[in-house]
Design a protein around this motif. Structure first.
Motif, PDB file in Angstrom:
ATOM      1  N   PRO A 121       0.678  -1.166  -0.009  1.00  0.00           N
ATOM      2  CA  PRO A 121       0.136  -0.068   0.107  1.00  0.00           C
ATOM      3  C   PRO A 121       0.520   1.223   0.002  1.00  0.00           C
ATOM      4  CG  PRO A 121      -0.873  -1.512   1.549  1.00  0.00           C
ATOM      5  CD  PRO A 121       0.460  -2.152   1.361  1.00  0.00           C
TER       6      PRO A 121
ATOM      7  N   SER B 244       2.752   1.751  -3.430  1.00  0.00           N
ATOM      8  CA  SER B 244       1.869   1.949  -4.361  1.00  0.00           C
ATOM      9  C   SER B 244       1.277   3.380  -4.331  1.00  0.00           C
ATOM     10  CB  SER B 244       0.624   1.081  -4.403  1.00  0.00           C
ATOM     11  OG  SER B 244       0.883  -0.224  -4.349  1.00  0.00           O
ATOM     12  N   ARG B 245       1.243   4.017  -3.253  1.00  0.00           N
ATOM     13  CA  ARG B 245       0.459   5.377  -3.012  1.00  0.00           C
ATOM     14  C   ARG B 245       1.678   6.321  -3.504  1.00  0.00           C
ATOM     15  NH1 ARG B 245      -1.497   3.529   1.921  1.00  0.00           N
ATOM     16  NH2 ARG B 245       0.499   4.219   3.044  1.00  0.00           N
TER      17      ARG B 245
ATOM     18  N   HIS C  45       2.191   5.875  -7.511  1.00  0.00           N
ATOM     19  CA  HIS C  45       0.844   6.453  -8.104  1.00  0.00           C
ATOM     20  C   HIS C  45       1.028   8.109  -7.966  1.00  0.00           C
ATOM     21  CE1 HIS C  45      -1.552   2.341  -7.512  1.00  0.00           C
ATOM     22  NE2 HIS C  45      -0.776   2.457  -8.674  1.00  0.00           N
ATOM     23  N   SER C  46       1.529   8.587  -7.036  1.00  0.00           N
ATOM     24  CA  SER C  46       1.666   9.812  -6.893  1.00  0.00           C
ATOM     25  C   SER C  46       2.629  10.777  -8.032  1.00  0.00           C
ATOM     26  CB  SER C  46       2.215  10.377  -5.358  1.00  0.00           C
ATOM     27  OG  SER C  46       3.573  10.109  -5.289  1.00  0.00           O
TER      28      SER C  46
ATOM     29  N   LYS D 251       3.274   2.819 -12.559  1.00  0.00           N
ATOM     30  CA  LYS D 251       2.335   1.739 -12.354  1.00  0.00           C
ATOM     31  C   LYS D 251       3.121   0.925 -11.523  1.00  0.00           C
ATOM     32  CE  LYS D 251      -1.073   2.783 -15.190  1.00  0.00           C
ATOM     33  NZ  LYS D 251      -2.468   2.979 -14.708  1.00  0.00           N
TER      34      LYS D 251
ATOM     35  N   THR E 100      -5.851  -5.486  -4.500  1.00  0.00           N
ATOM     36  CA  THR E 100      -6.923  -4.860  -3.262  1.00  0.00           C
ATOM     37  C   THR E 100      -5.961  -3.899  -2.449  1.00  0.00           C
ATOM     38  OG1 THR E 100      -6.528  -6.593  -1.670  1.00  0.00           O
ATOM     39  CG2 THR E 100      -8.260  -6.823  -3.443  1.00  0.00           C
ATOM     40  N   LEU E 101      -4.420  -4.172  -2.475  1.00  0.00           N
ATOM     41  CA  LEU E 101      -3.524  -3.329  -1.559  1.00  0.00           C
ATOM     42  C   LEU E 101      -3.101  -2.279  -2.396  1.00  0.00           C
ATOM     43  CD1 LEU E 101      -1.533  -6.190  -0.054  1.00  0.00           C
ATOM     44  CD2 LEU E 101      -3.325  -5.110   1.095  1.00  0.00           C
ATOM     45  N   GLY E 102      -3.531  -2.010  -3.555  1.00  0.00           N
ATOM     46  CA  GLY E 102      -3.123  -0.919  -4.405  1.00  0.00           C
ATOM     47  C   GLY E 102      -2.274  -0.814  -5.493  1.00  0.00           C
ATOM     48  N   ALA E 103      -2.018  -2.232  -5.793  1.00  0.00           N
ATOM     49  CA  ALA E 103      -1.052  -2.461  -7.103  1.00  0.00           C
ATOM     50  C   ALA E 103      -2.073  -2.272  -8.306  1.00  0.00           C
ATOM     51  CB  ALA E 103      -0.220  -3.855  -6.815  1.00  0.00           C
ATOM     52  N   ASP E 104      -1.450  -2.329  -9.346  1.00  0.00           N
ATOM     53  CA  ASP E 104      -2.020  -2.292 -10.678  1.00  0.00           C
ATOM     54  C   ASP E 104      -1.731  -3.595 -11.437  1.00  0.00           C
ATOM     55  OD1 ASP E 104      -2.557   0.686 -10.937  1.00  0.00           O
ATOM     56  OD2 ASP E 104      -0.239   0.298 -10.623  1.00  0.00           O
TER      57      ASP E 104
ATOM     58  N   GLN F 112      -0.716  -7.740   5.679  1.00  0.00           N
ATOM     59  CA  GLN F 112      -0.859  -7.797   4.353  1.00  0.00           C
ATOM     60  C   GLN F 112      -1.226  -9.459   3.648  1.00  0.00           C
ATOM     61  OE1 GLN F 112       2.121  -4.645   2.337  1.00  0.00           O
ATOM     62  NE2 GLN F 112       2.572  -6.710   1.871  1.00  0.00           N
TER      63      GLN F 112
END
Length: 381
Positions: A155, A158-159, A162-163, A167, A184-188, A290
């Protein structure tokens, strides 16, 4: 519908296949048209096959994704994701202690093609912020990592990625969707060597990718169809069959691995045990947030940190088979330095702690007493 039920039922409707209870094996290279210009779901087996579609749909459901894609191997899956996401001049940042095959692909195929490849110690997510450049387009993670079972904060990473418009892809082979679902944890993007736990019986070579973003799906699907590194229907059928028992197998793999890891910690000839289920593991707290459980892979370092000592120990084992792979019902042992990471330069391995006295154990689903007895006799004088 719960995970174990979806693993058995999602992706296949018997009414569409002459009421066959199990997905049929469509052993054909082409499908007949009624007339020129007809739009058909299946035309040529490189582009699609009903057996493969059932597997792709099942994997998508288990990873809580919209789309699944199957490939001829885990490396073919990795290659397709990298080619779909990167072009010359772009950069991929990968977790430093990644699988040796992925390292080889990135450094010896991508880098000469004009793609910048960087590696970073991402145990501290703040390191990613410092590593990202204007050219960065993809972050490549493993969690747990191969072979030292390092944890990545999916998470948080990924944040940050993404900022910056980057990807995130996660190799989820060790955890499987039963224990961890990176989307579901933020990955693409999620990648699997389905050769391992998903198929589960050491008789298949197959890779899988799961995504929810429609554009990413079409980009990777284009590579899949154009390059043609797709699995045959027999391997898709066997992987589907293996997935039906994934929940049961993973529980036993985890039960056994937890017992083995605890036992190894008390052995005087073992210098270090790497397993995220151990409270002393630096990623233990993160793994608890996780992952459902801690997986079936353990790495160890012998006090006699030499290749000869590792070889003697491996040769004395009777149930653990010395082999390259992992994730089958049988227990395996791998000398990471010369096997899974043989293509990584010695100085890189030394810096990461992948040493000649290190061994990776894939804990199978045999009786735990037999596994512990085998390890005990192999550690004797």
């Amino acid at each position: 519908m719960k995970f174990a039920t979806r693993a058995i039922h999602i992706g296949y409707q018997s009414a569409d296949h002459n009421r066959a209870v199990m997905p049929p094996l469509y052993q054909t290279s082409a499908f007949a048209y009624d007339h020129i210009g007809e739009s058909m779901p299946y035309v040529y087996a490189r582009s699609g096959n009903p057996t493969r579609s059932a597997l792709e749909d099942c994997l998508a459901s288990l990873e809580e994704a919209r789309h699944g894609l199957a490939f001829a191997s885990g490396m073919a899956a990795i290659d397709a994701v990298l080619r779909a996401c990167l072009k010359p001049g772009d950069e991929v940042i990968a977790v430093a202690d990644l699988y040796g095959g992925a390292y080889r692909l990135m450094t010896r195929l991508l880098a000469p093609a004009g793609i910048k490849v960087s590696f970073a110690d991402l145990r501290d997510p703040a390191q990613l912020e410092a590593a990202i450049t204007p050219a960065t387009r993809l972050l490549w993670l493993e969690s747990p990592t191969n072979p030292l079972l390092g944890m990545a904060d999916i998470p948080a990473l990924s944040r940050i990625a993404h900022s910056h418009g980057v990807k995130v892809a996660v190799d989820n082979t060790f955890a499987t969707p039963y224990l961890q679902r990176p989307l579901t944890l933020g990955a693409d993007i999620v990648v699997h060597s389905a050769t391992k736990y998903l198929a589960g019986h050491s008789d298949v070579l197959l890779g899988l990718v799961a995504v929810s973003d429609d554009k990413l799906y079409h980009d990777i699907r284009f590579v899949q169809n154009s390059a043609g590194a797709v699995p045959g229907p027999q391997d898709c059928f066997l992987t589907l069959r293996g997935i039906k028992t994934l929940a049961l197998r993973m529980e036993r793999h985890c039960d056994n691995a937890e017992r083995v890891a605890e036992w190894l910690c008390g052995q005087e000839r073992i210098a270090e045990v790497f397993y995220p289920g151990l409270p002393g593991h630096p990623g233990h707290a993160l793994a608890r947030t996780q992952m459902k459980r801690f997986g079936g892979i353990i790495s160890i370092r012998l006090k006699d940190d030499s290749r000869e000592a590792a070889s003697r120990f491996a040769k004395r084992l009777r149930l653990f088979v010395l082999a390259e792979s992992l994730g089958g019902v049988e227990s395996l042992i791998n000398h990471s330095y010369t096997m899974s990471h043989g293509s990584m330069p010695a100085e890189n391995k030394a810096a990461l702690g992948i040493l000649e006295g290190g061994l990776r154990l894939s804990i199978g689903i045999e009786d735990i007493d037999d596994l512990l007895a085998d390890l005990a006799q192999a550690l004797q004088d």
